[in-house]
Scaffold this motif. Structure first.
Motif, mmCIF file in Angstrom:
data_model
loop_
_atom_site.group_PDB
_atom_site.id
_atom_site.type_symbol
_atom_site.label_atom_id
_atom_site.label_comp_id
_atom_site.label_asym_id
_atom_site.label_seq_id
_atom_site.Cartn_x
_atom_site.Cartn_y
_atom_site.Cartn_z
ATOM 1 N N THR A 2 0.836 -1.183 0.000
ATOM 2 C CA THR A 2 0.000 0.000 0.000
ATOM 3 C C THR A 2 0.876 1.239 0.000
ATOM 4 O O THR A 2 1.889 1.274 0.670
ATOM 5 C CB THR A 2 -0.880 0.015 1.266
ATOM 6 O OG1 THR A 2 -1.605 -1.190 1.310
ATOM 7 C CG2 THR A 2 -1.814 1.175 1.264
ATOM 8 N N GLY A 7 -0.694 11.759 -6.622
ATOM 9 C CA GLY A 7 -0.779 11.410 -8.027
ATOM 10 C C GLY A 7 0.059 12.358 -8.861
ATOM 11 O O GLY A 7 0.692 13.282 -8.341
ATOM 12 N N VAL A 13 -3.530 10.315 -3.186
ATOM 13 C CA VAL A 13 -4.063 9.040 -3.656
ATOM 14 C C VAL A 13 -3.629 7.955 -2.687
ATOM 15 O O VAL A 13 -2.653 8.106 -1.964
ATOM 16 C CB VAL A 13 -3.586 8.666 -5.081
ATOM 17 C CG1 VAL A 13 -4.000 9.705 -6.103
ATOM 18 C CG2 VAL A 13 -2.102 8.432 -5.133
ATOM 19 N N THR A 15 -2.857 3.853 -3.136
ATOM 20 C CA THR A 15 -2.745 2.776 -4.102
ATOM 21 C C THR A 15 -2.487 1.468 -3.371
ATOM 22 O O THR A 15 -1.623 1.411 -2.492
ATOM 23 C CB THR A 15 -1.601 3.045 -5.099
ATOM 24 O OG1 THR A 15 -1.866 4.286 -5.760
ATOM 25 C CG2 THR A 15 -1.488 1.938 -6.131
ATOM 26 N N ARG A 17 -1.530 -2.492 -4.128
ATOM 27 C CA ARG A 17 -1.077 -3.462 -5.128
ATOM 28 C C ARG A 17 -1.039 -4.834 -4.483
ATOM 29 O O ARG A 17 -0.577 -4.975 -3.350
ATOM 30 C CB ARG A 17 0.307 -3.085 -5.644
ATOM 31 C CG ARG A 17 0.296 -1.868 -6.531
ATOM 32 C CD ARG A 17 1.693 -1.564 -7.073
ATOM 33 N NE ARG A 17 1.718 -0.258 -7.684
ATOM 34 C CZ ARG A 17 1.978 0.870 -7.038
ATOM 35 N NH1 ARG A 17 2.228 0.852 -5.752
ATOM 36 N NH2 ARG A 17 1.974 2.025 -7.670
ATOM 37 N N THR A 27 -6.797 2.024 -6.802
ATOM 38 C CA THR A 27 -6.392 3.376 -6.438
ATOM 39 C C THR A 27 -7.615 4.168 -6.002
ATOM 40 O O THR A 27 -8.638 4.166 -6.692
ATOM 41 C CB THR A 27 -5.713 4.095 -7.624
ATOM 42 O OG1 THR A 27 -4.556 3.347 -8.009
ATOM 43 C CG2 THR A 27 -5.289 5.506 -7.247
ATOM 44 N N CYS A 29 -8.662 7.989 -5.419
ATOM 45 C CA CYS A 29 -8.100 9.256 -5.883
ATOM 46 C C CYS A 29 -9.208 10.297 -6.077
ATOM 47 O O CYS A 29 -10.390 10.005 -5.877
ATOM 48 C CB CYS A 29 -7.331 9.052 -7.188
ATOM 49 S SG CYS A 29 -8.306 8.316 -8.517
ATOM 50 N N ARG A 53 -13.324 2.238 -13.519
ATOM 51 C CA ARG A 53 -13.324 3.403 -12.634
ATOM 52 C C ARG A 53 -14.753 3.816 -12.310
ATOM 53 O O ARG A 53 -15.607 3.860 -13.190
ATOM 54 C CB ARG A 53 -12.592 4.567 -13.306
ATOM 55 C CG ARG A 53 -12.587 5.844 -12.486
ATOM 56 C CD ARG A 53 -11.847 6.952 -13.217
ATOM 57 N NE ARG A 53 -12.103 8.236 -12.619
ATOM 58 C CZ ARG A 53 -11.199 8.967 -11.961
ATOM 59 N NH1 ARG A 53 -9.964 8.516 -11.825
ATOM 60 N NH2 ARG A 53 -11.509 10.133 -11.458
#
Length: 150
Positions: A2, A7, A13, A15, A17, A27, A29, A53
């Motif tokens: 994390t 951004g 943001v 993120t 993974r 993400t 954001c 999104r």
């Protein structure tokens, strides 16, 4: 893994993974707020062959938001049975968590814009994190992101 970050536009943001496949991620954001009662933000999902999104997920001040849910998962780093889940009031974001052997948590992130619309769509990705520190870092990052403290 994390990372609360900024951004390319300099805005905060968060993120996430997946530890087993870095091309799978989520993400949070584009946070904004009209008033003290709510925070709006976008959620982006990525995986090989998938980009999705939702532009306006809403966290309400009087509702239990995502950060406490993630914090509870981090606190239960020794594990739990079954699946736990959280969703926004509008149902446009759902996060389900499952604990697996080896101390890993699978978070399935599902976005579903216009969940009551006929012909709507949904998309999901699952990110795998370590139950302890990585979950705690994610919970903290989301809390700071929603509060506008990054």
């Amino acid at each position: 893994m994390t990372s609360p970050d900024r951004g390319i536009d300099g805005k905060p943001v968060v993120t996430v993974r997946s530890m087993d496949n870095l091309s799978v991620g989520v993400t949070l954001c584009d946070r904004f707020s009209f008033d003290q009662d709510s925070v709006h933000y976008a959620v982006e999902l990525r995986a090989p062959g998938l980009t999705a999104r939702v532009d306006e997920v809403v966290a309400w001040a009087w509702d239990s938001d995502l950060a406490p849910f993630l914090g509870e998962l981090a606190a239960d780093f020794r594990g739990w049975d079954g699946e736990r889940s959280w969703r926004t009031d509008d149902g446009d974001l759902t996060v389900s968590a499952a604990f697996r052997s080896g101390g890993h948590v699978g978070l399935t992130w599902t976005v579903r814009p216009w969940p009551d619309a006929v012909g709507g769509w949904s998309a999901s990705v699952t990110t795998w994190l370590e139950a302890g520190e990585q979950m705690a870092t994610l919970a903290s990052g989301v809390r700071h992101f929603l509060a506008g403290e990054q």
